[in-house]
Design a protein around this motif. Structure first.
Motif, PDB file in Angstrom:
ATOM      1  N   GLY A  64       0.763  -1.240   0.000  1.00  7.28           N
ATOM      2  CA  GLY A  64       0.000   0.000   0.000  1.00  7.28           C
ATOM      3  C   GLY A  64       0.794   1.290   0.000  1.00  7.28           C
ATOM      4  O   GLY A  64       0.208   2.366   0.068  1.00  7.28           O
ATOM      5  N   ASN A  65       2.132   1.200  -0.081  1.00  2.04           N
ATOM      6  CA  ASN A  65       2.964   2.405  -0.110  1.00  2.04           C
ATOM      7  C   ASN A  65       4.057   2.266  -1.154  1.00  2.04           C
ATOM      8  O   ASN A  65       4.688   1.207  -1.246  1.00  2.04           O
ATOM      9  CB  ASN A  65       3.648   2.619   1.248  1.00  2.04           C
ATOM     10  CG  ASN A  65       2.689   3.032   2.316  1.00  2.04           C
ATOM     11  OD1 ASN A  65       2.265   4.175   2.371  1.00  2.04           O
ATOM     12  ND2 ASN A  65       2.326   2.090   3.188  1.00  2.04           N
ATOM     13  N   VAL A  66       4.297   3.326  -1.914  1.00  2.95           N
ATOM     14  CA  VAL A  66       5.500   3.347  -2.747  1.00  2.95           C
ATOM     15  C   VAL A  66       6.647   3.376  -1.752  1.00  2.95           C
ATOM     16  O   VAL A  66       6.672   4.217  -0.848  1.00  2.95           O
ATOM     17  CB  VAL A  66       5.555   4.591  -3.659  1.00  2.95           C
ATOM     18  CG1 VAL A  66       6.851   4.608  -4.445  1.00  2.95           C
ATOM     19  CG2 VAL A  66       4.360   4.652  -4.592  1.00  2.95           C
ATOM     20  N   GLN A  67       7.601   2.435  -1.900  1.00  6.97           N
ATOM     21  CA  GLN A  67       8.694   2.364  -0.937  1.00  6.97           C
ATOM     22  C   GLN A  67      10.069   2.359  -1.588  1.00  6.97           C
ATOM     23  O   GLN A  67      11.068   2.605  -0.916  1.00  6.97           O
ATOM     24  CB  GLN A  67       8.563   1.098  -0.076  1.00  6.97           C
ATOM     25  CG  GLN A  67       7.341   1.086   0.795  1.00  6.97           C
ATOM     26  CD  GLN A  67       7.315  -0.110   1.712  1.00  6.97           C
ATOM     27  OE1 GLN A  67       8.356  -0.578   2.180  1.00  6.97           O
ATOM     28  NE2 GLN A  67       6.130  -0.611   1.993  1.00  6.97           N
ATOM     29  N   CYS A  68      10.105   2.058  -2.898  1.00  8.44           N
ATOM     30  CA  CYS A  68      11.406   1.957  -3.539  1.00  8.44           C
ATOM     31  C   CYS A  68      11.244   2.046  -5.054  1.00  8.44           C
ATOM     32  O   CYS A  68      10.127   2.062  -5.573  1.00  8.44           O
ATOM     33  CB  CYS A  68      12.098   0.648  -3.161  1.00  8.44           C
ATOM     34  SG  CYS A  68      11.186  -0.830  -3.639  1.00  8.44           S
ATOM     35  N   ARG A  69      12.393   2.081  -5.710  1.00  4.55           N
ATOM     36  CA  ARG A  69      12.385   2.130  -7.168  1.00  4.55           C
ATOM     37  C   ARG A  69      13.610   1.411  -7.710  1.00  4.55           C
ATOM     38  O   ARG A  69      14.592   1.193  -6.991  1.00  4.55           O
ATOM     39  CB  ARG A  69      12.350   3.566  -7.670  1.00  4.55           C
ATOM     40  CG  ARG A  69      13.628   4.339  -7.409  1.00  4.55           C
ATOM     41  CD  ARG A  69      13.538   5.772  -7.909  1.00  4.55           C
ATOM     42  NE  ARG A  69      14.746   6.529  -7.622  1.00  4.55           N
ATOM     43  CZ  ARG A  69      15.796   6.626  -8.421  1.00  4.55           C
ATOM     44  NH1 ARG A  69      15.799   6.013  -9.599  1.00  4.55           N
ATOM     45  NH2 ARG A  69      16.846   7.335  -8.076  1.00  4.55           N
ATOM     46  N   ALA A 117       6.479  11.639  -8.299  1.00  2.92           N
ATOM     47  CA  ALA A 117       7.217  10.518  -7.712  1.00  2.92           C
ATOM     48  C   ALA A 117       7.798  10.909  -6.354  1.00  2.92           C
ATOM     49  O   ALA A 117       8.232  12.048  -6.166  1.00  2.92           O
ATOM     50  CB  ALA A 117       8.345  10.086  -8.648  1.00  2.92           C
ATOM     51  N   PRO A 118       7.813   9.967  -5.402  1.00  2.00           N
ATOM     52  CA  PRO A 118       8.419  10.280  -4.104  1.00  2.00           C
ATOM     53  C   PRO A 118       9.936  10.433  -4.226  1.00  2.00           C
ATOM     54  O   PRO A 118      10.559   9.806  -5.082  1.00  2.00           O
ATOM     55  CB  PRO A 118       8.055   9.072  -3.242  1.00  2.00           C
ATOM     56  CG  PRO A 118       7.808   7.968  -4.203  1.00  2.00           C
ATOM     57  CD  PRO A 118       7.295   8.605  -5.459  1.00  2.00           C
ATOM     58  N   ALA A 119      10.487  11.249  -3.370  1.00  2.00           N
ATOM     59  CA  ALA A 119      11.940  11.493  -3.373  1.00  2.00           C
ATOM     60  C   ALA A 119      12.684  10.286  -2.810  1.00  2.00           C
ATOM     61  O   ALA A 119      12.144   9.523  -2.009  1.00  2.00           O
ATOM     62  CB  ALA A 119      12.255  12.734  -2.546  1.00  2.00           C
ATOM     63  N   ASP A 120      13.919  10.130  -3.238  1.00  3.48           N
ATOM     64  CA  ASP A 120      14.777   9.087  -2.682  1.00  3.48           C
ATOM     65  C   ASP A 120      15.062   9.426  -1.217  1.00  3.48           C
ATOM     66  O   ASP A 120      15.135  10.598  -0.842  1.00  3.48           O
ATOM     67  CB  ASP A 120      16.094   9.006  -3.449  1.00  3.48           C
ATOM     68  CG  ASP A 120      15.914   8.511  -4.874  1.00  3.48           C
ATOM     69  OD1 ASP A 120      14.814   8.032  -5.212  1.00  3.48           O
ATOM     70  OD2 ASP A 120      16.888   8.607  -5.649  1.00  3.48           O
TER      71      ASP A 120
END
Length: 145
Positions: A64-69, A117-120
């Protein structure tokens, strides 16, 4: 500006699970003498490949969360043994952790603009990574991450 993809990481309970999965797949490829590369197979082929390959990444939604790329290296359309068109997204095997960003479930993949997009996490996120995955998930569910 690079374009990204976002996809659910089905079957993984944590980023650590994803990293272990990648390591296992790479080791299996080495053992079998196959090309050693990380990839994800999908049914649909992205049409905006030039934008994606200009520095884009595949962002993974874990629980349920963007956590990585992972950085996108190549997009390879192919036809499988049953005659169905598919696509291999060739990925950098290095998993880059990101700030957590809640996402509802969806099917397939979606385009994700760089601005959305979320930041690193970078060096400042090391304390967060030292927490057990279950604690990180609980804090995220409470809106504290």
């Amino acid at each position: 500006m690079a374009l990204n993809l976002i996809k659910l990481c089905v079957g993984c309970d944590s980023v650590e699970d994803l990293e272990a999965w990648i390591a296992s797949d790479l080791e299996e490829s080495r053992r079998l003498g196959k090309p050693v590369e990380d990839y994800h197979t999908t049914r649909m082929t992205p049409t905006r490949d030039a934008e994606l390959l200009d520095g884009g990444s595949l962002y993974w939604v874990v629980k349920g969360n963007v956590q990585c790329r992972q950085r996108l290296l190549e997009i390879r359309p192919f036809v499988d043994g049953e005659g169905i068109s598919r696509c291999r997204l060739i990925l950098d095997p290095v998993v880059i952790r990101t700030q957590w960003q809640p996402r509802r479930a969806f099917q397939g993949w979606r385009y994700l603009k760089a601005a959305d997009a979320p930041a690193d996490l970078g060096a400042g996120g090391s304390a967060l990574m030292e927490m057990p995955p279950k604690l990180r998930r609980e804090l995220a569910e409470l809106g504290l991450l």
